[in-house]
Write an enzyme that holds these catalytic residues in place. Structure first.
Site, mmCIF file in Angstrom:
data_model
loop_
_atom_site.group_PDB
_atom_site.id
_atom_site.type_symbol
_atom_site.label_atom_id
_atom_site.label_comp_id
_atom_site.label_asym_id
_atom_site.label_seq_id
_atom_site.Cartn_x
_atom_site.Cartn_y
_atom_site.Cartn_z
ATOM 1 N N GLY A 27 0.871 -1.147 -0.047
ATOM 2 C CA GLY A 27 -0.008 -0.100 -0.025
ATOM 3 C C GLY A 27 0.996 1.265 0.012
ATOM 4 N N GLY A 29 0.812 5.664 1.062
ATOM 5 C CA GLY A 29 0.006 6.863 1.702
ATOM 6 C C GLY A 29 0.579 8.135 1.217
ATOM 7 N N GLY A 30 0.233 9.083 1.983
ATOM 8 C CA GLY A 30 0.924 10.416 1.686
ATOM 9 C C GLY A 30 2.152 10.625 1.908
ATOM 10 N N ALA A 32 4.376 7.604 2.250
ATOM 11 C CA ALA A 32 5.419 6.393 2.514
ATOM 12 C C ALA A 32 4.724 5.193 1.591
ATOM 13 C CB ALA A 32 5.552 6.069 3.744
ATOM 14 N N VAL A 34 4.594 0.955 1.608
ATOM 15 C CA VAL A 34 5.084 0.032 2.257
ATOM 16 C C VAL A 34 4.892 -1.581 1.762
ATOM 17 C CG1 VAL A 34 4.121 -1.417 4.152
ATOM 18 C CG2 VAL A 34 3.761 0.656 4.020
ATOM 19 N N LYS A 49 8.304 -0.236 5.563
ATOM 20 C CA LYS A 49 7.966 1.295 5.007
ATOM 21 C C LYS A 49 9.099 2.139 4.441
ATOM 22 C CE LYS A 49 4.619 3.538 7.626
ATOM 23 N NZ LYS A 49 3.879 4.058 8.701
ATOM 24 N N ASP A 138 -3.885 9.794 16.261
ATOM 25 C CA ASP A 138 -4.428 9.588 15.047
ATOM 26 C C ASP A 138 -5.255 8.081 14.762
ATOM 27 O OD1 ASP A 138 -5.216 10.575 12.273
ATOM 28 O OD2 ASP A 138 -3.166 9.805 11.407
#
Length: 295
Positions: A27, A29-30, A32, A34, A49, A138
């Site tokens: 996957g 994200g903003g 990083a 993984v 990551k 978070d």
């Protein structure tokens, strides 16, 4: 499988930190990406990551590694190693085979009992973090992984991504007045940039449970601006959406999302209500696997 199963080394895979051979992407994200990977020294599957160098997220990666170094709980994704080279910074963690609460909820694959079991595991994970001076900041469905084969009830759900965590007795990640986290799940004091403590995690967890049980988000509105206006308001009672749920359970969740931190109760209060309600709620459509000890 969850942590220790071996992965076949993919052809032409990259070796990072002279130890971890990257496999397929899990996957992104903003900040990083993984990857599944193999630890070639210990011959075990891990997740890596990768945070590219030159970005503004090295502090976040360092904070996640420092936070994870204080923690050792089956309900928290374990960090095994951290390092960097000229290209990137790397965080190496256990490889959790499973899906996020966000994905499972979107497909209607969580029963009421599933949600309560997840909530209990997260109460335990957060209590462990708070005892060690770590506030996650978070907690949201995207950061909660549900293993396909949990090894204990405490590991039915695993909290991930401590990249914006606050560490007691350490330099703050942000200055007073800055805001980090995800607005729709953020406690009012956090959204306003005021000083926070562990009660902001209690609030966020209760919003996650409210949304999973009700099928609607109690804060999110049609736009970020509209959502921001609702943060800090008194939320609609959970029983407005789910009159069939136990009254004490609904009351505990409603209490935990009160705007004023002093009125929210504690993680222990919420866990007690979740535990008491387990025999009374439906498991229809449930998909969360339980360890043998619970069967």
């Amino acid at each position: 499988m969850e942590i220790t199963d071996e992965l076949p080394a993919p052809p032409a895979a990259d070796l990072v930190l002279d130890r971890y051979r990257l496999g397929h992407r899990l996957g992104a994200g903003g900040f990083a990406t993984v990857y599944a990977a193999t630890d070639e020294r210990l011959r075990r599957a891990v997740a890596v990551k990768v945070i590219p160098s030159g970005g503004g997220d090295s502090t976040r990666a360092q904070r996640e590694a420092l936070a994870a170094g204080r923690l050792d709980h089956p309900g928290i994704v374990a960090i095994f190693d951290a390092g960097q080279d000229d290209q990137a910074r790397y965080l190496v963690s256990e490889l959790v085979h499973g899906r996020t609460v966000d994905d499972l909820s979107a497909e209607g694959l969580l029963s009421d009992r599933d949600v309560l079991q997840i909530g209990l595991a997260l109460c335990g994970a957060l209590a462990h973090a708070h005892e060690r001076g770590v506030v996650h900041r978070d907690v949201k469905p995207q950061n909660v992984l549900i293993p396909d084969a949990p090894r204990s009830l405490a590991g039915v759900a695993k909290l991930a991504d401590f990249g914006v965590a606050h560490l007691a007795r350490d330099e703050p990640l942000t200055r007073t007045g800055d805001v980090v986290g995800t607005l729709a799940y953020m406690a009012p004091e956090q959204a306003e940039g005021r000083r926070i403590d562990e009660r902001c995690d209690l609030y966020s967890l209760a919003v996650v449970l409210y949304e999973a049980l009700a099928g609607v988000h109690p804060v999110r509105a049609g736009s970020p601006a509209a959502t921001a206006k609702r943060v800090g308001s008194v939320l609609a009672p959970l029983r407005r959406h789910r009159k069939d749920l136990p009254a004490d359970l609904c009351a505990a969740i409603d209490r935990a999302v009160r705007p004023k931190p002093a009125e929210r109760g504690t993680l222990e209060d919420l866990a007690h209500a979740l535990r008491d309600a387990l025999p009374e709620v439906s498991d229809e459509g449930g998909t969360v696997a339980l360890p043998r000890e619970a069967l």
